[in-house]
Design an enzyme around this catalytic site. Sequence first.
Site, short mmCIF file in Angstrom:
data_model
loop_
_atom_site.label_atom_id
_atom_site.label_comp_id
_atom_site.label_asym_id
_atom_site.label_seq_id
_atom_site.Cartn_x
_atom_site.Cartn_y
_atom_site.Cartn_z
N HIS A 116 23.65 14.58 -0.68
CA HIS A 116 22.93 14.94 0.54
C HIS A 116 23.94 15.53 1.52
O HIS A 116 24.64 14.80 2.22
CB HIS A 116 22.26 13.71 1.15
CG HIS A 116 21.17 13.12 0.31
ND1 HIS A 116 19.99 13.78 0.08
CD2 HIS A 116 21.09 11.95 -0.37
CE1 HIS A 116 19.21 13.04 -0.69
NE2 HIS A 116 19.86 11.92 -0.99
N HIS A 126 20.81 17.05 -7.65
CA HIS A 126 20.75 15.86 -8.49
C HIS A 126 21.14 16.26 -9.90
O HIS A 126 20.80 17.34 -10.38
CB HIS A 126 19.33 15.28 -8.48
CG HIS A 126 19.06 14.33 -9.61
ND1 HIS A 126 18.37 14.72 -10.75
CD2 HIS A 126 19.39 13.04 -9.80
CE1 HIS A 126 18.27 13.68 -11.57
NE2 HIS A 126 18.89 12.66 -11.03
N THR A 129 23.20 12.89 -16.96
CA THR A 129 23.16 13.01 -18.41
C THR A 129 23.43 11.63 -18.99
O THR A 129 24.18 10.84 -18.41
CB THR A 129 24.17 14.03 -18.97
OG1 THR A 129 25.48 13.75 -18.44
CG2 THR A 129 23.78 15.45 -18.60
N ARG A 130 22.86 11.36 -20.14
CA ARG A 130 22.94 10.02 -20.69
C ARG A 130 22.71 10.03 -22.19
O ARG A 130 22.15 10.99 -22.74
CB ARG A 130 21.88 9.12 -20.03
CG ARG A 130 20.47 9.62 -20.27
CD ARG A 130 19.43 8.92 -19.41
NE ARG A 130 18.12 9.56 -19.57
CZ ARG A 130 17.69 10.59 -18.87
NH1 ARG A 130 18.48 11.12 -17.95
NH2 ARG A 130 16.49 11.12 -19.09
N GLY A 277 18.11 -4.40 -15.24
CA GLY A 277 19.10 -5.20 -14.52
C GLY A 277 20.29 -4.41 -14.05
O GLY A 277 21.40 -4.94 -13.97
#
Length: 294
Positions: A116, A126, A129-130, A277
Amino acid sequence: MTSSDTHKSRAKDWFSNLQLDICKEFEALEEAVTPPLYHGEPGKFEFTPWERKKGPNGEDQGGGRMGMLRGRLFEKAGVHFSCVYGKFSEAFQAQIPGADQSGGAFWASGISLIVHPRNPKVPSVHMNTRMLVTSQSWFGGGADLTPVLDFQRDENHPLAQQFHGAMKDACEKHDPAYFPKFKQWCDEYFYLPHREEPRGIGGIFYDRHNSGNWEDDFAFTQDVGRAFLDIYPSLVRQTYEHSWSDAERDEQLVRRGRYVEFNLLYDRGTTFGLKTGGNVNSILSSMPPLVKWP
């Protein structure tokens, strides 16, 4: 070490190093800006390690490294790395492919960031990656640009064209079908149905991506990260010397409200983090520092 373990280790190391590379570039941008538009000392990232709650038998369940910067150029920037594992709740297992066959066991690692800027003419952005593993394995992520001023929120604007061009180049190194598919997916995903408007000007989004060739999919995910690291700082440099008015600052604060609405109502990453979690401060760091609703 099994092939699967090797893949996990390589992906984890990539996401961890990408976080640090992006943070270094953002700090260089903080150093570059000067008065009279920007005041105070250049911002530096503060890194906070965190761990997931221990498992039922006291076993480790991973954690991450939260990176936060509050500076003179970037009013708030969060760049986060995580590597978490354990078991999904029974209620959440049905929503994740392969979780029922894995007994709910999962492993996930990735990088997620939100920026921001203070200057309304510097677009918000934004990226994440995963890699996720259950009894199946896949990659996901993408990057999308969110200018907050109406005159920039057009696909024909130079900011949009450059950003889309960078994402297109990353995609076409691997498959010419990727960019039109993932661009459309982004346009459909980052949309606020209750306002009947897009969140920004798009980019690419992909999920559950498994072509059958792990090396190719990992290379594609790396290229998305490299493309972001190259293009977003370039867009910041093109816009950070532009002055702004009080009316444009007001427009920025109102537009930021759309970020809050999307992330709390529709974002999968927010839901995934909270359901598994994750670190609440990291997950909700996407919230803008100041926001306004008309």
